[in-house]
Design a protein around this motif. Structure first.
Motif, PDB file in Angstrom:
ATOM      1  N   ASN A 336       0.802  -1.157  -0.059  1.00 47.75           N
ATOM      2  CA  ASN A 336       0.131   0.046   0.075  1.00 47.75           C
ATOM      3  C   ASN A 336       1.040   1.203  -0.022  1.00 47.75           C
ATOM      4  O   ASN A 336       0.564   2.151   0.668  1.00 47.75           O
ATOM      5  CB  ASN A 336      -1.016   0.119   1.150  1.00 47.75           C
ATOM      6  N   ASN A 337       1.700   1.302  -0.838  1.00 46.28           N
ATOM      7  CA  ASN A 337       2.484   2.700  -1.170  1.00 46.28           C
ATOM      8  C   ASN A 337       2.365   2.940  -2.795  1.00 46.28           C
ATOM      9  O   ASN A 337       1.237   2.623  -3.411  1.00 46.28           O
ATOM     10  CB  ASN A 337       4.032   2.302  -0.687  1.00 46.28           C
ATOM     11  N   ARG A 338       3.247   3.868  -3.265  1.00 47.22           N
ATOM     12  CA  ARG A 338       3.464   4.126  -4.781  1.00 47.22           C
ATOM     13  C   ARG A 338       4.541   3.549  -5.226  1.00 47.22           C
ATOM     14  O   ARG A 338       5.216   4.181  -6.038  1.00 47.22           O
ATOM     15  CB  ARG A 338       3.251   5.473  -4.669  1.00 47.22           C
ATOM     16  N   LEU A 339       5.097   2.326  -4.903  1.00 47.69           N
ATOM     17  CA  LEU A 339       6.232   1.942  -5.573  1.00 47.69           C
ATOM     18  C   LEU A 339       6.014   1.431  -7.146  1.00 47.69           C
ATOM     19  O   LEU A 339       4.965   1.033  -7.453  1.00 47.69           O
ATOM     20  CB  LEU A 339       6.865   0.692  -4.643  1.00 47.69           C
ATOM     21  N   THR A 340       6.966   1.752  -8.053  1.00 48.24           N
ATOM     22  CA  THR A 340       7.087   1.372  -9.314  1.00 48.24           C
ATOM     23  C   THR A 340       8.223   0.659  -9.704  1.00 48.24           C
ATOM     24  O   THR A 340       9.052   0.340  -8.781  1.00 48.24           O
ATOM     25  CB  THR A 340       6.944   2.534 -10.065  1.00 48.24           C
ATOM     26  N   GLY A 341       8.319   0.293 -11.252  1.00 42.15           N
ATOM     27  CA  GLY A 341       9.405  -0.525 -11.295  1.00 42.15           C
ATOM     28  C   GLY A 341       9.313  -2.002 -11.246  1.00 42.15           C
ATOM     29  O   GLY A 341       8.514  -2.622 -10.803  1.00 42.15           O
ATOM     30  N   LYS A 342      10.530  -2.417 -11.508  1.00 39.55           N
ATOM     31  CA  LYS A 342      10.549  -3.995 -11.507  1.00 39.55           C
ATOM     32  C   LYS A 342      11.122  -4.455 -10.356  1.00 39.55           C
ATOM     33  O   LYS A 342      11.892  -3.704  -9.434  1.00 39.55           O
ATOM     34  CB  LYS A 342      11.571  -4.638 -12.603  1.00 39.55           C
ATOM     35  N   ILE A 343      10.694  -5.801  -9.630  1.00 39.75           N
ATOM     36  CA  ILE A 343      11.351  -6.383  -8.649  1.00 39.75           C
ATOM     37  C   ILE A 343      12.770  -6.913  -8.918  1.00 39.75           C
ATOM     38  O   ILE A 343      12.788  -7.711  -9.864  1.00 39.75           O
ATOM     39  CB  ILE A 343      10.477  -7.448  -8.041  1.00 39.75           C
ATOM     40  N   SER A 344      13.771  -6.722  -7.998  1.00 42.20           N
ATOM     41  CA  SER A 344      15.063  -7.188  -8.491  1.00 42.20           C
ATOM     42  C   SER A 344      14.989  -8.779  -8.287  1.00 42.20           C
ATOM     43  O   SER A 344      14.493  -9.564  -7.242  1.00 42.20           O
ATOM     44  CB  SER A 344      15.959  -6.632  -7.476  1.00 42.20           C
ATOM     45  N   THR A 345      15.653  -9.418  -9.353  1.00 42.10           N
ATOM     46  CA  THR A 345      15.828 -10.899  -9.416  1.00 42.10           C
ATOM     47  C   THR A 345      16.658 -11.130  -8.068  1.00 42.10           C
ATOM     48  O   THR A 345      16.385 -12.556  -7.598  1.00 42.10           O
ATOM     49  CB  THR A 345      16.675 -11.312 -10.502  1.00 42.10           C
ATOM     50  N   TYR A 354      10.682 -15.108   4.931  1.00 39.01           N
ATOM     51  CA  TYR A 354       9.334 -16.076   5.086  1.00 39.01           C
ATOM     52  C   TYR A 354       8.056 -15.163   4.967  1.00 39.01           C
ATOM     53  O   TYR A 354       7.203 -15.950   4.699  1.00 39.01           O
ATOM     54  CB  TYR A 354       9.257 -16.958   6.604  1.00 39.01           C
ATOM     55  N   HIS A 355       8.132 -13.854   4.915  1.00 41.91           N
ATOM     56  CA  HIS A 355       7.243 -13.116   4.662  1.00 41.91           C
ATOM     57  C   HIS A 355       7.414 -12.002   3.804  1.00 41.91           C
ATOM     58  O   HIS A 355       8.451 -11.109   4.106  1.00 41.91           O
ATOM     59  CB  HIS A 355       6.625 -12.529   6.065  1.00 41.91           C
ATOM     60  N   LEU A 356       6.796 -11.690   2.780  1.00 41.02           N
ATOM     61  CA  LEU A 356       7.049 -10.712   1.945  1.00 41.02           C
ATOM     62  C   LEU A 356       5.650 -10.218   1.269  1.00 41.02           C
ATOM     63  O   LEU A 356       4.987 -10.885   0.674  1.00 41.02           O
ATOM     64  CB  LEU A 356       7.918 -11.293   0.569  1.00 41.02           C
ATOM     65  N   ASN A 357       5.321  -8.901   1.439  1.00 43.99           N
ATOM     66  CA  ASN A 357       4.167  -8.253   1.182  1.00 43.99           C
ATOM     67  C   ASN A 357       4.556  -7.019   0.402  1.00 43.99           C
ATOM     68  O   ASN A 357       4.816  -6.103   0.927  1.00 43.99           O
ATOM     69  CB  ASN A 357       3.302  -7.976   2.418  1.00 43.99           C
ATOM     70  N   LEU A 358       4.232  -7.107  -0.974  1.00 43.51           N
ATOM     71  CA  LEU A 358       4.480  -5.903  -1.919  1.00 43.51           C
ATOM     72  C   LEU A 358       3.273  -5.582  -2.502  1.00 43.51           C
ATOM     73  O   LEU A 358       3.278  -5.177  -3.764  1.00 43.51           O
ATOM     74  CB  LEU A 358       5.589  -6.385  -2.965  1.00 43.51           C
ATOM     75  N   SER A 359       2.074  -5.848  -2.022  1.00 50.22           N
ATOM     76  CA  SER A 359       0.556  -5.785  -2.770  1.00 50.22           C
ATOM     77  C   SER A 359       0.185  -4.200  -2.692  1.00 50.22           C
ATOM     78  O   SER A 359       0.947  -3.345  -1.828  1.00 50.22           O
ATOM     79  CB  SER A 359      -0.301  -6.388  -1.912  1.00 50.22           C
ATOM     80  N   ARG A 360      -0.564  -3.871  -3.521  1.00 48.07           N
ATOM     81  CA  ARG A 360      -1.083  -2.552  -3.824  1.00 48.07           C
ATOM     82  C   ARG A 360      -0.061  -1.587  -4.021  1.00 48.07           C
ATOM     83  O   ARG A 360      -0.075  -0.311  -3.212  1.00 48.07           O
ATOM     84  CB  ARG A 360      -2.143  -2.322  -2.411  1.00 48.07           C
ATOM     85  N   SER A 385      -2.673  -6.654  -6.660  1.00 47.51           N
ATOM     86  CA  SER A 385      -2.901  -5.170  -6.931  1.00 47.51           C
ATOM     87  C   SER A 385      -1.947  -4.637  -7.425  1.00 47.51           C
ATOM     88  O   SER A 385      -1.671  -3.388  -6.963  1.00 47.51           O
ATOM     89  CB  SER A 385      -3.631  -4.696  -5.759  1.00 47.51           C
ATOM     90  N   ASN A 386      -1.190  -5.190  -8.099  1.00 51.63           N
ATOM     91  CA  ASN A 386       0.127  -4.559  -8.955  1.00 51.63           C
ATOM     92  C   ASN A 386      -0.265  -4.531 -10.424  1.00 51.63           C
ATOM     93  O   ASN A 386       0.171  -5.832 -11.029  1.00 51.63           O
ATOM     94  CB  ASN A 386       1.291  -5.035  -8.580  1.00 51.63           C
ATOM     95  N   PRO A 387      -1.001  -3.531 -10.881  1.00 47.87           N
ATOM     96  CA  PRO A 387      -1.488  -3.873 -12.288  1.00 47.87           C
ATOM     97  C   PRO A 387      -0.563  -4.347 -13.547  1.00 47.87           C
ATOM     98  O   PRO A 387      -0.871  -5.002 -14.279  1.00 47.87           O
ATOM     99  CB  PRO A 387      -1.971  -2.417 -12.847  1.00 47.87           C
ATOM    100  N   GLY A 388       0.839  -3.927 -13.449  1.00 43.69           N
ATOM    101  CA  GLY A 388       1.677  -4.229 -14.421  1.00 43.69           C
ATOM    102  C   GLY A 388       2.621  -5.468 -14.130  1.00 43.69           C
ATOM    103  O   GLY A 388       3.324  -5.773 -14.829  1.00 43.69           O
ATOM    104  N   ILE A 403      -1.995 -12.525  -8.836  1.00 40.25           N
ATOM    105  CA  ILE A 403      -1.524 -11.771 -10.116  1.00 40.25           C
ATOM    106  C   ILE A 403      -1.748 -12.628 -11.253  1.00 40.25           C
ATOM    107  O   ILE A 403      -1.944 -13.767 -10.968  1.00 40.25           O
ATOM    108  CB  ILE A 403      -0.133 -11.056  -9.959  1.00 40.25           C
ATOM    109  N   ASP A 404      -1.873 -11.819 -12.596  1.00 41.58           N
ATOM    110  CA  ASP A 404      -2.210 -12.684 -13.718  1.00 41.58           C
ATOM    111  C   ASP A 404      -0.866 -13.204 -14.026  1.00 41.58           C
ATOM    112  O   ASP A 404       0.425 -12.687 -13.834  1.00 41.58           O
ATOM    113  CB  ASP A 404      -2.626 -11.448 -14.778  1.00 41.58           C
ATOM    114  N   VAL A 405      -1.028 -14.223 -14.723  1.00 39.79           N
ATOM    115  CA  VAL A 405      -0.153 -14.704 -15.694  1.00 39.79           C
ATOM    116  C   VAL A 405       0.252 -14.111 -16.827  1.00 39.79           C
ATOM    117  O   VAL A 405      -0.718 -13.673 -17.572  1.00 39.79           O
ATOM    118  CB  VAL A 405      -0.592 -16.376 -15.718  1.00 39.79           C
TER     119      VAL A 405
END
Length: 449
Positions: A336-345, A354-360, A385-388, A403-405
């Motif tokens: 629930n922030n305004r983060l953009t871009g890709k997730i680093s590999t 064990y817990h990772l929440n990057l939603s919204r 809830s990350n449209p891209g 998220i979508d495939v």
């Protein structure tokens, strides 16, 4: 007559001398071993009267004056009180507990007893869920405070404890633990509080405190004990208040801090310079603050971090790849922030997480996690809830990340897990057979007309 008196008085004289000798012997024994003849009622009358006043203002469980006239007597003391024998051979109260059984419970009209600070040998005060009906405030006696031994003051979950934190707390020079959490305290944090050089633990969470965090907080850096070992502040919790402004630069001086919680306040703006100096920090919890800045790169240098929570705070920009170097990280919450871009590999290499929440957020691209990482986290991974953002078809089977495939309008959770003999891109044979029979039927109809 004289001869007769002398004859009969000799046994009496001997008996009298024996009695005197016995009394003298017992008195000497008493003086040499005072504890053997120290009666539980031997409390200082003024301290005893102060104790009865405290009990009368707090608890109505019983008539304490008549039911426990000798409160420190091991045979008649109540649960919730501890006493010790002082050098003056008197009993003294050293600990009081109120609020929940088996300790004395609090009556509906209970108010904070300022007389507590008049007990000269008191070391610990615990008042838990006590002031719940009648509004009351922390108060100190008008006369000079006689208590100098208090090491722990804990007032927790008192919904009717209102008012400000009195600056007179700074007079408790021996205080090491101060817990004022989950009350209804308001106003500013008094700067006098940070003159308590002996303070090791401070918890002001879940109140209604306002204003800025005083820069004098840096005064809580250390304590030089008699063992010459350096003791420093390790936990600081200011969460769920109404604190404003930014985190002061003086925080960098708390270089032994392990736990820092500032969630649910109104803090904003930049982080303190020298944040990387907090090399012992393991837990940084600062959800729900209107920060509206990019995520600080400095967190990536705090290699002992185990939990980093910065949710619901308006952070923008990309997730710094340096965060993936936090090899001890077990929980990361940036939802629930305004983060953009890709997730680093590189985030997929965090073996302890064990817990990772990057939603919204507004993240995009293909999720860089392999199926082993996805399955290990399971429901503790939320990317929804990350449209891209989309999930590779080769990793989508048997996982649910919301998220979508990629290249599909279906989410990963709606895809049927394949059998080992099936390829992800292989169409089921029944569909091919059905199409073939439809073709034959149409051919027959057309050429038979």
């Amino acid at each position: 007559m004289c001869r007769s008196f002398s004859f009969f008085s000799l046994p009496l004289v001997i008996s009298f001398l024996l009695i005197i000798s016995s009394v003298s012997t017992n008195r000497n024994a008493s003086e040499n071993h005072p504890d053997k003849n120290l009666f539980p009622s031997d409390m200082n009358p003024l301290e005893l009267e102060t104790l009865f006043k405290i009990m009368k203002s707090v608890s109505s469980d019983k008539n304490w004056r008549s039911s426990h006239p000798n409160p420190c007597n091991p045979g008649s003391s109540w649960l919730g009180i501890e006493c010790k024998t002082g050098i003056d051979n008197h009993f003294h109260v050293t600990r009081l507990d109120f609020g929940t059984p088996p300790n004395p419970t609090c009556k509906n009209t209970a108010t904070f007893p300022s007389e507590i600070f008049e007990l000269p040998n008191l070391e610990s005060i615990f008042i838990f869920q006590c002031f719940a009906h009648t509004q009351t405030a922390i108060s100190f006696p008008k006369n000079k405070i006689s208590i100098s031994s208090l090491q722990q003051l804990s007032l927790r979950e008192n919904s009717a404890l209102i008012g400000s934190i009195p600056p007179q707390i700074s007079s408790l020079k021996s205080l090491q633990i101060l817990t004022l959490s989950q009350n209804m305290l308001t106003g500013l944090i008094p700067v006098e509080l940070f003159s308590l050089n002996s303070l090791l633990h401070l918890d002001l969470s879940y109140n209604r405190l306002t204003g800025t965090i005083p820069v004098q907080i840096s005064n809580l850096r250390s304590l030089l004990g008699l063992d010459l070992k350096l003791l420093v502040l390790q936990k600081l919790d200011f969460s769920s208040n109404s604190l404003t402004g930014s985190i002061p630069d003086s925080f960098q001086l708390l270089n032994s801090l392990i736990f820092l919680a500032l969630s649910n306040n109104k803090l904003h703006g930049r982080f303190p310079r020298g944040l990387t100096g907090l090399q012992n920090l393991q837990y940084f919890i600062m959800d729900d603050n209107p920060m509206f800045i990019p995520l600080p790169l400095e967190f990536g240098h705090l290699r002992k971090l185990q939990e980093l929570r910065l949710a619901n705070s308006g952070y923008s920009g990309t997730i710094p790849p340096i965060y993936s170097q936090l090899t001890n990280l077990s929980a990361l919450s940036l939802q629930n922030n305004r983060l953009t871009g890709k997730i680093s590999t590189a985030f997929g290499n965090l073996s302890h997480i064990y817990h990772l929440n990057l939603s919204r957020n507004f993240l995009g691209g293909v999720v860089p996690f392999n199926s082993s990482f996805l399955k290990r986290l399971g429901r503790n991974l939320d990317l929804s809830s990350n449209p891209g953002l989309c999930l590779s078809p080769s990793e989508a089977f048997g996982v649910n990340v919301g998220i979508d495939v990629c290249g599909s309008n279906k989410t990963a959770s709606s895809i049927r897990p394949l059998k080992n003999s099936e390829s992800p891109f292989q169409c089921p044979k029944p569909i091919i057979l059905t199409s073939f029979w439809v073709f034959l039927a149409l051919h027959h109809i057309l050429f038979s007309v």
